[in-house]
Design an enzyme around this catalytic site. Structure first.
Site, PDB file in Angstrom:
ATOM      1  N   ASP A  63       0.827  -1.208   0.000  1.00 32.74           N
ATOM      2  CA  ASP A  63       0.000   0.000   0.000  1.00 32.74           C
ATOM      3  C   ASP A  63       0.864   1.261   0.000  1.00 32.74           C
ATOM      4  O   ASP A  63       0.485   2.275  -0.588  1.00 32.74           O
ATOM      5  CB  ASP A  63      -0.967  -0.015   1.190  1.00 32.74           C
ATOM      6  CG  ASP A  63      -2.246   0.745   0.858  1.00 32.74           C
ATOM      7  OD1 ASP A  63      -2.540   0.914  -0.342  1.00 32.74           O
ATOM      8  OD2 ASP A  63      -2.932   1.183   1.779  1.00 32.74           O
ATOM      9  N   GLU A 104      -0.748   9.541   5.465  1.00 35.44           N
ATOM     10  CA  GLU A 104      -0.697   8.094   5.196  1.00 35.44           C
ATOM     11  C   GLU A 104       0.749   7.642   5.025  1.00 35.44           C
ATOM     12  O   GLU A 104       1.170   6.635   5.592  1.00 35.44           O
ATOM     13  CB  GLU A 104      -1.493   7.733   3.920  1.00 35.44           C
ATOM     14  CG  GLU A 104      -2.970   7.520   4.162  1.00 35.44           C
ATOM     15  CD  GLU A 104      -3.752   7.085   2.914  1.00 35.44           C
ATOM     16  OE1 GLU A 104      -3.218   6.353   2.064  1.00 35.44           O
ATOM     17  OE2 GLU A 104      -4.925   7.490   2.800  1.00 35.44           O
ATOM     18  N   GLU A 156     -10.854   6.335  -2.962  1.00 39.55           N
ATOM     19  CA  GLU A 156     -10.941   6.675  -1.540  1.00 39.55           C
ATOM     20  C   GLU A 156     -12.156   6.017  -0.890  1.00 39.55           C
ATOM     21  O   GLU A 156     -12.087   5.507   0.234  1.00 39.55           O
ATOM     22  CB  GLU A 156     -11.026   8.200  -1.364  1.00 39.55           C
ATOM     23  CG  GLU A 156      -9.784   8.968  -1.828  1.00 39.55           C
ATOM     24  CD  GLU A 156      -8.561   8.748  -0.961  1.00 39.55           C
ATOM     25  OE1 GLU A 156      -8.176   7.588  -0.738  1.00 39.55           O
ATOM     26  OE2 GLU A 156      -7.955   9.743  -0.528  1.00 39.55           O
ATOM     27  N   GLU A 226      -9.305  -2.546  -7.096  1.00 43.35           N
ATOM     28  CA  GLU A 226      -9.307  -2.688  -5.630  1.00 43.35           C
ATOM     29  C   GLU A 226      -9.480  -4.160  -5.235  1.00 43.35           C
ATOM     30  O   GLU A 226      -8.852  -4.642  -4.299  1.00 43.35           O
ATOM     31  CB  GLU A 226     -10.400  -1.816  -4.985  1.00 43.35           C
ATOM     32  CG  GLU A 226     -10.105  -0.317  -5.036  1.00 43.35           C
ATOM     33  CD  GLU A 226      -9.018   0.158  -4.050  1.00 43.35           C
ATOM     34  OE1 GLU A 226      -8.802  -0.491  -3.012  1.00 43.35           O
ATOM     35  OE2 GLU A 226      -8.365   1.174  -4.348  1.00 43.35           O
TER      36      GLU A 226
HETATM   37  C1  LIG Z   1      -5.252   0.408  -2.657  1.00 42.43           C
HETATM   38  C2  LIG Z   1      -5.640   1.649  -1.886  1.00 42.43           C
HETATM   39  N1  LIG Z   1      -6.803   2.277  -2.207  1.00 42.43           N
HETATM   40  C3  LIG Z   1      -7.124   3.424  -1.512  1.00 42.43           C
HETATM   41  C4  LIG Z   1      -6.340   3.922  -0.531  1.00 42.43           C
HETATM   42  C5  LIG Z   1      -6.759   5.118   0.280  1.00 42.43           C
HETATM   43  N2  LIG Z   1      -5.950   6.270   0.061  1.00 42.43           N
HETATM   44  C6  LIG Z   1      -5.187   3.243  -0.255  1.00 42.43           C
HETATM   45  N3  LIG Z   1      -4.348   3.641   0.720  1.00 42.43           N
HETATM   46  N4  LIG Z   1      -4.826   2.087  -0.929  1.00 42.43           N
END
Ligand SMILES: Cc1ncc(CN)c(N)n1
Length: 237
Positions: A63, A104, A156, A226
């Protein structure tokens, strides 16, 4: 009789006024739930997830790589909003999103050092590479603002709704994943996703049928990416 007619008109008007994102949600519910209720997410909610080094590597390492590619994409959306949106607050909402991505990145670094994950040596998996390429393909000038902002909102929102589901009543999120779920599943992040959704619906109201249909395709692609992202947790990606 007159009253009945008025009521009918109101109902018809409301139906015609359903926001585009709502029509997509109804039409593609199964696919959307496939992302927000993915077996990996359900295993976090049920507390059965095996948070082994592999899973840590996915949630933190993969991520982290994704988010680093996400930032230039969001920067391109910000540029488009400056040029193409007549509503000043769009810029502020997107800028808020950028700030939360900075948080993040710092959070990934903190978690990585807590679990001894070396972020520089994580090799991106195929599904992640494909997802990052998709993001890059959306940064071009030929991509219309309503299409780009749709992708941003969908990325998001899927994340927010997945982790919010983990936190809903009846969940048994393991202690070590509580903070992760709260990071994206909290109400503030939900409100931010709703602001993005409002921008999408407003910008699509004024868009041509061709752009609306491109935005829908883009929405579906995000949901599929996703799902593929979480499929990495089982080695299926
Ligand atoms: C795969 C993914 N999708 C969305 C997000 C949210 N910013 C994330 N951190 N990672």
């Amino acid at each position: 009789m007159e009253k009945e007619e008025t009521a009918k008109m109101t109902v018809t008007g409301a139906t015609n006024n359903i926001p585009v994102t709502e029509t997509w949600m109804r039409k593609h519910r199964l696919l959307y739930d496939g992302a927000t209720r993915h077996p990996f997410i359900l295993s976090i909610r049920q507390g059965s997830v095996d948070f082994s080094s592999f899973k840590r590597w996915l949630v933190i390492g993969q991520d982290y790589i994704f988010v680093r590619s996400f930032v230039p994409f969001v920067a391109s959306v910000l540029m488009k909003s400056c040029k193409e949106s007549s509503v000043e607050s769009d810029m502020e909402v997107i800028l808020g999103g950028m700030a939360s991505l900075a948080d993040e990145i710092n959070w990934f670094k903190k978690e990585a050092s807590k679990y001894h994950v070396s972020l520089t040596s994580v090799v991106p998996q195929n599904a992640n590479v494909t997802y990052c390429r998709f993001l890059e393909s959306l940064t071009g000038q030929e991509i219309e603002y309503p299409v780009a902002i749709t992708a941003f909102w969908a990325i998001e929102s899927v994340y927010q709704q997945s982790f919010a589901h983990c936190l809903e009543e009846g969940g048994r999120v393991p202690q070590e994943l509580q903070e992760t779920c709260e990071r994206w599943g909290n109400e503030g992040f939900g409100a931010y996703c709703n602001s993005l959704r409002d921008i999408v619906d407003r910008s699509l109201q004024k868009a041509s049928a061709e752009v609306v249909s491109k935005a829908e395709v883009c929405f579906l692609s995000v949901v599929e990416h996703e799902v593929e992202f979480w499929n990495m947790s089982t080695g299926d990606a």
